[in-house]
Write a protein that holds these residues in place. Sequence first.
Motif, short mmCIF file in Angstrom:
data_model
loop_
_atom_site.label_atom_id
_atom_site.label_comp_id
_atom_site.label_asym_id
_atom_site.label_seq_id
_atom_site.Cartn_x
_atom_site.Cartn_y
_atom_site.Cartn_z
N TYR A 221 13.62 -2.37 -0.87
CA TYR A 221 12.37 -2.35 -0.09
C TYR A 221 11.22 -1.80 -0.92
O TYR A 221 10.11 -2.35 -0.92
N VAL A 222 11.45 -0.69 -1.64
CA VAL A 222 10.40 -0.10 -2.47
C VAL A 222 9.93 -1.09 -3.53
O VAL A 222 8.73 -1.28 -3.74
N ILE A 223 10.89 -1.73 -4.20
CA ILE A 223 10.53 -2.70 -5.23
C ILE A 223 9.73 -3.86 -4.62
O ILE A 223 8.73 -4.32 -5.19
N GLY A 224 10.16 -4.33 -3.45
CA GLY A 224 9.46 -5.42 -2.81
C GLY A 224 8.04 -5.05 -2.40
O GLY A 224 7.10 -5.83 -2.60
N GLN A 225 7.86 -3.85 -1.85
CA GLN A 225 6.53 -3.41 -1.44
C GLN A 225 5.62 -3.23 -2.63
O GLN A 225 4.43 -3.59 -2.58
N VAL A 226 6.14 -2.68 -3.73
CA VAL A 226 5.34 -2.53 -4.95
C VAL A 226 4.97 -3.90 -5.50
O VAL A 226 3.83 -4.12 -5.96
N ALA A 227 5.89 -4.85 -5.45
CA ALA A 227 5.60 -6.20 -5.92
C ALA A 227 4.48 -6.84 -5.10
O ALA A 227 3.59 -7.50 -5.66
N LEU A 228 4.50 -6.64 -3.79
CA LEU A 228 3.42 -7.17 -2.95
C LEU A 228 2.08 -6.52 -3.29
O LEU A 228 1.05 -7.20 -3.34
N ASN B 232 -1.16 -8.53 -4.75
CA ASN B 232 -2.47 -8.50 -4.08
C ASN B 232 -3.55 -7.96 -5.01
O ASN B 232 -4.66 -8.50 -5.07
N GLY B 233 -3.23 -6.91 -5.77
CA GLY B 233 -4.22 -6.34 -6.67
C GLY B 233 -4.63 -7.30 -7.77
O GLY B 233 -5.82 -7.47 -8.06
N VAL B 234 -3.65 -7.97 -8.39
CA VAL B 234 -3.96 -8.89 -9.49
C VAL B 234 -4.74 -10.10 -8.98
O VAL B 234 -5.76 -10.50 -9.57
N LEU C 157 -3.55 -0.90 -3.80
CA LEU C 157 -3.04 0.39 -3.34
C LEU C 157 -2.75 0.36 -1.83
O LEU C 157 -1.70 0.82 -1.38
N LEU C 158 -3.68 -0.19 -1.06
CA LEU C 158 -3.49 -0.23 0.39
C LEU C 158 -2.39 -1.21 0.79
O LEU C 158 -1.81 -1.06 1.87
N SER C 159 -2.11 -2.20 -0.07
CA SER C 159 -1.04 -3.15 0.26
C SER C 159 0.33 -2.50 0.28
O SER C 159 1.28 -3.07 0.81
N LEU C 160 0.44 -1.30 -0.30
CA LEU C 160 1.71 -0.58 -0.25
C LEU C 160 2.03 -0.11 1.17
O LEU C 160 3.17 0.17 1.48
N ILE C 161 0.99 -0.03 2.02
CA ILE C 161 1.19 0.40 3.41
C ILE C 161 1.59 -0.81 4.24
O ILE C 161 0.87 -1.81 4.25
N PRO C 162 2.72 -0.76 4.93
CA PRO C 162 3.14 -1.93 5.71
C PRO C 162 2.18 -2.25 6.84
O PRO C 162 1.47 -1.38 7.35
N THR D 68 -2.85 -4.47 3.99
CA THR D 68 -3.59 -5.63 3.46
C THR D 68 -4.87 -5.88 4.23
O THR D 68 -5.94 -6.10 3.64
N ILE D 69 -4.80 -5.83 5.55
CA ILE D 69 -6.00 -6.09 6.34
C ILE D 69 -7.02 -4.97 6.18
O ILE D 69 -8.23 -5.23 6.15
N SER D 70 -6.57 -3.73 6.01
CA SER D 70 -7.51 -2.62 5.79
C SER D 70 -8.25 -2.80 4.47
O SER D 70 -9.48 -2.64 4.41
N GLY D 71 -7.52 -3.15 3.41
CA GLY D 71 -8.16 -3.39 2.13
C GLY D 71 -9.13 -4.55 2.20
O GLY D 71 -10.22 -4.50 1.61
N SER D 72 -8.78 -5.60 2.93
CA SER D 72 -9.65 -6.77 3.05
C SER D 72 -10.95 -6.40 3.77
O SER D 72 -12.04 -6.82 3.35
N VAL D 73 -10.84 -5.61 4.83
CA VAL D 73 -12.04 -5.19 5.57
C VAL D 73 -12.96 -4.36 4.68
O VAL D 73 -14.19 -4.54 4.69
N ILE D 74 -12.39 -3.44 3.91
CA ILE D 74 -13.20 -2.61 3.01
C ILE D 74 -13.93 -3.46 1.98
O ILE D 74 -15.12 -3.27 1.71
N ILE D 75 -13.22 -4.42 1.39
CA ILE D 75 -13.83 -5.28 0.36
C ILE D 75 -14.95 -6.10 0.95
O ILE D 75 -16.05 -6.20 0.36
#
Length: 351
Positions: A209-216, A220-222, A245-250, A254-261
Motif C-alpha cells: 500500500y505504501v509503495i502504491g500510494q507513493v507511486a500515485l 501526479n507530481g511528474v 505531496l497531497l496525493s499521498l493522502i487518500p 488529489t482533489i485538494s491539490g487540484s483546487v489549490i492549483i
Amino acid sequence: MKIKNAFTLGLVATLGVGLGIVILMAIGNLATVLTYIGIAIFLALGLDPVVSWLEARHVRRSLAILIVIIGVAAVITGLVFAVLPIIIDQLTQLFGQVPLLLRGFQSSTWASDLSERLGGFIDVQAVVDAVTKYLQDPGNVTAIAGGALAVGVGIANGIFGTVIVIILTLFFTANLAMMKRTVYLLVPASKRERFADLGEQVTDAVGRYVIGQVALGVCNGVLSFIFLTIIQAPYAAVLAFIAGLLSLIPLVGTISGSVIIVAVCLIPGIGSPLTALVAAIYYLIYMQVEAYFLSPNIMRRAVSVPGSVVVIAALAGASLLGVLGALIAIPIAASIILIVKQVVIPIQNER
C-alpha cells in the motif's frame, strides 16, 4: 485475592485510577515521539517489499538493505539539490508578488465594483480599509510577527521531525525482520506459526500500500509539472510538488491539490482565468484516469478494501490522528478485514 475492607478497596481503586491517568498523561506527552515512531514503522514496511524483491533475486538481506538505504538516500539527496532550489526560488517570487498584489488591489476599483455586484449589502472597500488600518497598527504588527515566529519554529520542528523519521525509518528497515521475529516469540508456540503467517500477510499488504500510494503521488507530481510547464502556469515546480505531496493522502489528496492549483492560477497578476480553466479541465480528466485506471492497477496487489470501508476508515483516521491517521487508516482497515476473514470467520464456522 478478595478485598473485604471498604477502605482498602477504595484505596486500591483510587491507586488504579491514578495509575491509569498517569499512563494516559505519559502517552499524551509522548504523542509526538509516538507519531515519529509510527510514521517510521509505516515507511519501513513500505521499503521492506523492495528488500524482499532483492532477496528473491539472490541478494543477501544485509546487502539488499544497504542497497535500499543508499537508494533512498540518493533519491532524497537528488530531490534536495535538484528540486528544492527551484521550489525556494519560485516561492520567493510568489511572496515577492504579495506587496504588488496588495497595492494593485488598493489602487483598483475592484472593491467598489464588487460592492455594487453584492447589491450594496457589504461595503467591500470598508472591509479593505479596516484590514489595512489593522495591519498599520504597531501592536498588531508585533502580534503578526509573533505568529510568524511561531510558524518559523513550527517549520524548524518539522525539519527536525523529518530528520528523526528518516533515521528511525533506516533503523527499522535494517531491523524489521528481527523485530517481527521478536513479536512472534511473544505468542504461544501452538499458535505462533499461524500468527506469523498472518503477520507476514498484514505487513506485506501495508508495504505494498505504501509503495502504491507513493507511486500515485510521484505520478501526479511528474504529470502536473509537465502539464503546468506546457501551459506556462505560474510556479509550476511549487504547484507540482504540492500536487504530488497531497496525493499521498487518500481520497481527498488529489482533489485538494487540484483546487489549490486552480485557485493559484486564478490570482490576478499571477495567473489568468484561461490558465485556471485549462488546469481545472486537466485535473478533472486526471482524477477520472487516476480513479479508474492508475489507482486500480497500482493498488491491485496492495489492499482489497470495499469503497465504503475506505471512506469510513479515512475519515475516522483523519479525525483521530490527522494526516497520519488518513494515511494509515486504509492499510489498518485492510488488515482488520484480513484477520476477520482468516481468523474470526473460520472460528465461527467451526462452532
